[in-house]
Enzyme design. Structure first.
Site, short mmCIF file in Angstrom:
data_model
loop_
_atom_site.label_atom_id
_atom_site.label_comp_id
_atom_site.label_asym_id
_atom_site.label_seq_id
_atom_site.Cartn_x
_atom_site.Cartn_y
_atom_site.Cartn_z
N LYS A 50 0.86 -1.19 0.00
CA LYS A 50 0.00 0.00 0.00
C LYS A 50 0.89 1.23 0.00
O LYS A 50 1.82 1.33 0.80
CB LYS A 50 -0.86 -0.02 1.29
N LYS B 63 4.79 2.52 8.72
CA LYS B 63 3.59 3.28 9.09
C LYS B 63 2.38 2.35 9.29
O LYS B 63 1.67 2.45 10.28
CB LYS B 63 3.31 4.27 7.95
N LYS C 120 5.52 2.32 -2.71
CA LYS C 120 5.39 3.72 -3.15
C LYS C 120 5.71 3.77 -4.62
O LYS C 120 6.45 2.92 -5.14
CB LYS C 120 6.36 4.62 -2.38
N THR D 238 -5.36 12.57 6.42
CA THR D 238 -3.98 12.73 6.91
C THR D 238 -3.96 13.83 7.97
O THR D 238 -3.36 13.68 9.05
CB THR D 238 -3.04 13.07 5.74
N ASN E 192 -2.71 19.57 0.23
CA ASN E 192 -3.80 18.79 0.81
C ASN E 192 -3.62 18.62 2.32
O ASN E 192 -4.48 19.00 3.11
CB ASN E 192 -3.87 17.43 0.09
N SER F 21 -7.41 5.21 3.95
CA SER F 21 -7.27 4.48 2.69
C SER F 21 -7.62 3.01 2.90
O SER F 21 -8.29 2.39 2.08
CB SER F 21 -5.83 4.56 2.17
P1 NAD Z 1 0.36 18.46 -2.10
O1 NAD Z 1 0.96 18.35 -3.43
O2 NAD Z 1 -1.12 18.61 -1.97
O3 NAD Z 1 1.02 19.69 -1.30
C1 NAD Z 1 2.39 19.92 -1.18
C2 NAD Z 1 2.56 21.38 -0.75
O4 NAD Z 1 3.91 21.63 -0.42
C3 NAD Z 1 2.19 22.39 -1.84
O5 NAD Z 1 1.45 23.45 -1.25
C4 NAD Z 1 3.56 22.92 -2.29
O6 NAD Z 1 3.46 24.24 -2.80
C5 NAD Z 1 4.32 22.86 -1.00
N1 NAD Z 1 5.77 22.87 -1.10
C6 NAD Z 1 6.57 22.18 -1.95
N2 NAD Z 1 7.87 22.49 -1.70
C7 NAD Z 1 7.87 23.38 -0.69
C8 NAD Z 1 8.88 24.10 0.03
N3 NAD Z 1 10.17 23.93 -0.25
N4 NAD Z 1 8.49 24.93 1.01
C9 NAD Z 1 7.20 25.13 1.31
N5 NAD Z 1 6.21 24.48 0.68
C10 NAD Z 1 6.53 23.64 -0.30
O7 NAD Z 1 0.87 17.19 -1.29
P2 NAD Z 1 0.27 16.54 0.03
O8 NAD Z 1 -0.55 15.38 -0.36
O9 NAD Z 1 -0.28 17.59 0.92
O10 NAD Z 1 1.61 15.94 0.67
C11 NAD Z 1 2.50 16.74 1.43
C12 NAD Z 1 3.39 15.83 2.24
O11 NAD Z 1 2.57 15.04 3.09
C13 NAD Z 1 4.23 14.84 1.43
O12 NAD Z 1 5.46 14.61 2.08
C14 NAD Z 1 3.40 13.59 1.45
O13 NAD Z 1 4.18 12.41 1.23
C15 NAD Z 1 2.87 13.66 2.86
N6 NAD Z 1 1.68 12.85 3.06
C16 NAD Z 1 0.53 13.13 2.38
C17 NAD Z 1 -0.57 12.31 2.58
C18 NAD Z 1 -1.89 12.58 1.91
O14 NAD Z 1 -2.85 11.87 2.21
N7 NAD Z 1 -2.01 13.58 1.06
C19 NAD Z 1 -0.49 11.21 3.45
C20 NAD Z 1 0.69 10.98 4.14
C21 NAD Z 1 1.77 11.81 3.93
#
Ligand code: NAD
Length: 420
Positions: free
Chosen positions: A66, A90, A102, A186, A217, A356
């Site tokens: 997953k 996790k 992944k 999340t 997100n 999920s």
């Molecule tokens: P996303 O694409 O929706 O958002 C990422 C955000 O980070 C964007 O706003 C982008 O502009 C910003 N960003 C990128 N580089 C940056 C920087 N240097 N400084 C400041 N902001 C920056 O992605 P997401 O789904 O929100 O995921 C974000 C993190 O959370 C990732 O590491 C992802 O692996 C982790 N995560 C997400 C989920 C999920 O369900 N979406 C679950 C577990 C972990």
């Protein structure tokens, strides 16, 4: 910086404390399978390009693989390997019966049209048709992928198999069997963990300031939840820069989101006449945001943001890792010496994979849970995981990260031994 090396250092460090069996550790130090595909795409202009994509299946000892799918120009194999290993850990921390994987495509999706992105996603799915599967490997959204991308994968995979296969991906739109609450899961799970931390450290929301790096997100939703609960959100950023609230009063993330949609960025919007103004708000560079004086720092963007270079300058009491791998091992050591409580990604952001898993369960049973049922199921899982990690932190006198890896290693060892 090699994210996989960092992940291995975390794993090995915990395995020493937990006295993990060497053969089990060796199994977990290598992914079970790595798939690389080169996918041709015809751009709208007629030009043909090849994009490289990966799926790393780290471990299915506890259940089907997953893990999310990332579309980003910096995606490389070491990053995907690290993210897959963290997924295994996790799922074990929150005790759901899934393994870790992944995937990603090295592409800047912002440079593709919607139609190009759909063609690329469908071509990638065709290339992965024997890799993905409801009982094999179940992708989900990650950076730059969303419910729409998941519906293309679900549709393509279903067409290839000649039957509806909703459980092949999670994070789908509700109309295709997505789960209520998945889009905010999340952040919901992260916020449940934050509330547990606040209880342990006796933090009162109104007296607690929060800074969030990454306004996507996960970052936007956790900023919103913190604001709604009375915490003062005093700093926010996206990839193009950030803002801080000079009054220290806290801002409403919804206002910031409205402005971001209008101007396309957070940084600098304070001077365009908005929620922000030059007196009360200041634009700030991404790196500087991490050094702002606050109680809780929430990295919610990408890996390797807190490093040997800037960890010494972090002024927060707590780092709540909503992003995967935002803290390097060197930074971890510095933060531990400074007595900063780092709540690790494999606990703090596990709400996403937990819901999920609920989605996958609903798809397989042909059910659709209410939002309340999702929440009622998520809360005890997040709380139990937090308390089990907290207990091991005390028992082994170690960091939260090592304690979380120790908990995961206990559960993985049991499953690997039981299969042998
Ligand atoms: P996303 O694409 O929706 O958002 C990422 C955000 O980070 C964007 O706003 C982008 O502009 C910003 N960003 C990128 N580089 C940056 C920087 N240097 N400084 C400041 N902001 C920056 O992605 P997401 O789904 O929100 O995921 C974000 C993190 O959370 C990732 O590491 C992802 O692996 C982790 N995560 C997400 C989920 C999920 O369900 N979406 C679950 C577990 C972990």
């Amino acid at each position: 910086m090699n994210a996989f090396k960092n992940a291995l250092r975390q794993l090995d460090g915990a395995a020493i404390i937990a006295a993990t069996d060497q053969s089990i550790l060796a199994t977990l130090e290598r992914p079970e399978r790595i798939v690389e595909v080169n996918v041709p795409l015809t751009l709208d202009s007629g030009e043909k390009k090849i994009y490289t994509g990966y799926r790393v299946q780290h471990s299915n000892a506890r259940g089907p693989y997953k893990g999310g799918l990332r579309f980003h120009q910096q995606v490389d194999i070491n990053e995907v390997k690290a993210l897959a290993l963290w997924m295994t850990m996790k799922c074990a921390v929150v005790n759901i019966p899934m393994g870790g994987s992944k995937g990603g495509i090295t592409v800047n999706p912002k440079k593709l049209s919607r139609a190009e992105l759909e063609r690329l996603t469908r071509a990638f799915t065709r290339a992965m048709k024997d890799v993905f599967g409801p009982d094999r490997d179940v992708p989900a959204p990650d950076v730059n992928t969303n419910a729409e991308v998941m519906s293309w994968i679900m549709d393509e995979y279903s067409q290839l198999n000649g039957k509806n296969e909703p459980a092949v991906v999670t994070g789908k739109p509700l109309a295709l069997g997505g789960s209520k609450g998945r889009d905010t899961a999340t952040a919901d799970g992260g916020f449940m963990v934050l509330e547990e931390v606040a209880k342990k450290l006796k933090l009162k929301p109104k007296q607690t300031s929060v800074v969030v790096q990454g306004f996507g997100n996960a970052g936007y939703h956790i900023a919103k939840l913190a604001h709604q609960a009375g915490y003062r959100v005093i700093g926010l950023s996206d990839s193009r820069g950030g803002i801080v609230d000079l009054r220290d009063k806290g801002m409403d993330p919804d206002n910031v989101m409205t402005r971001k949609k209008e101007y396309g960025m957070i940084g600098d919007m304070y001077c365009i006449g908005s929620v922000c103004d030059g007196t009360n708000y200041k634009a700030i560079a991404n790196e500087k945001l991490l050094e702002v004086k606050c109680d809780i720092l929430i990295p919610a963007a990408l890996e390797n943001q807190l490093t040997e270079k800037n960890a010494g300058k972090v002024k927060a009491k707590v780092v709540l890792e909503i992003a995967n791998g935002p803290t390097t091992p060197e930074a971890d050591e510095k933060l531990a010496r400074k007595k900063v409580l780092v709540v690790p990604d494999i606990l703090a952001n596990a709400g996403g994979v937990t819901v999920s898993y609920f989605e996958w369960v609903q798809n397989r049973q042909g059910l659709a849970w209410s939002a309340q049922k999702v929440r009622r199921a998520l809360e005890p899982i997040m709380k139990a995981a937090f308390n089990e990690v907290w207990e091991r932190r005390g028992r082994y006198q170690t960091t939260m990260r090592k304690a979380a890896f120790i908990l995961a290693l206990e559960r993985l060892s049991e499953a690997i031994r039981a299969r042998a």
